[in-house]
Design a protein around this motif. Structure first.
Motif, PDB file in Angstrom:
ATOM      1  N   PRO A   2       0.831  -1.210   0.000  1.00 17.74           N
ATOM      2  CA  PRO A   2       0.000   0.000   0.000  1.00 17.74           C
ATOM      3  C   PRO A   2       0.861   1.253   0.000  1.00 17.74           C
ATOM      4  O   PRO A   2       2.006   1.246   0.423  1.00 17.74           O
ATOM      5  N   LEU A   4       1.314   4.251   1.795  1.00 17.35           N
ATOM      6  CA  LEU A   4       0.990   4.878   3.079  1.00 17.35           C
ATOM      7  C   LEU A   4       1.686   6.232   3.167  1.00 17.35           C
ATOM      8  O   LEU A   4       2.900   6.315   3.165  1.00 17.35           O
ATOM      9  N   GLN A   9      -2.368   6.343   8.444  1.00 17.90           N
ATOM     10  CA  GLN A   9      -2.519   5.251   7.493  1.00 17.90           C
ATOM     11  C   GLN A   9      -1.582   4.094   7.848  1.00 17.90           C
ATOM     12  O   GLN A   9      -1.968   2.934   7.771  1.00 17.90           O
ATOM     13  N   SER A  10      -0.391   4.407   8.237  1.00 17.81           N
ATOM     14  CA  SER A  10       0.568   3.368   8.631  1.00 17.81           C
ATOM     15  C   SER A  10       0.081   2.621   9.866  1.00 17.81           C
ATOM     16  O   SER A  10       0.188   1.396   9.954  1.00 17.81           O
ATOM     17  N   TRP A  13      -2.792   0.360   8.886  1.00 15.79           N
ATOM     18  CA  TRP A  13      -2.277  -0.812   8.182  1.00 15.79           C
ATOM     19  C   TRP A  13      -1.645  -1.793   9.171  1.00 15.79           C
ATOM     20  O   TRP A  13      -1.846  -3.008   9.070  1.00 15.79           O
ATOM     21  N   SER A  14      -0.915  -1.269  10.122  1.00 15.10           N
ATOM     22  CA  SER A  14      -0.282  -2.126  11.130  1.00 15.10           C
ATOM     23  C   SER A  14      -1.322  -2.826  12.002  1.00 15.10           C
ATOM     24  O   SER A  14      -1.083  -3.931  12.477  1.00 15.10           O
ATOM     25  N   MET A  17      -3.065  -5.700   9.427  1.00 20.39           N
ATOM     26  CA  MET A  17      -2.265  -6.834   8.937  1.00 20.39           C
ATOM     27  C   MET A  17      -2.373  -8.072   9.831  1.00 20.39           C
ATOM     28  O   MET A  17      -2.608  -9.173   9.318  1.00 20.39           O
TER      29      MET A  17
END
Length: 56
Positions: A2, A4, A9-10, A13-14, A17
């Motif tokens: 992605p 990021l 956003q990071s 995502w973390s 996942m």
């Protein structure tokens, strides 16, 4: 991967996942014996798959 751009956003995502990985791990039994439409029924299973299916 992605794209990021922000710390939020990071972080999102973390957080996602591990949840996605866990969901795939839980669903592994649902797709273990399902063949794709283009796969023949004569494909030999790997030893790990054979050992797993014979233990159930």
């Amino acid at each position: 991967m992605p794209n990021l751009r922000t710390p939020e956003q990071s972080e999102r995502w973390s957080d996602l996942m591990p949840l996605m990985s866990w969901q795939l791990w839980l669903a592994r039994d649902l797709v273990l014996e399902n063949r794709l439409p283009w796969q023949s029924a004569t494909i030999t299973a790997l030893p790990d798959v054979m050992r797993y299916s014979s233990s159930n």
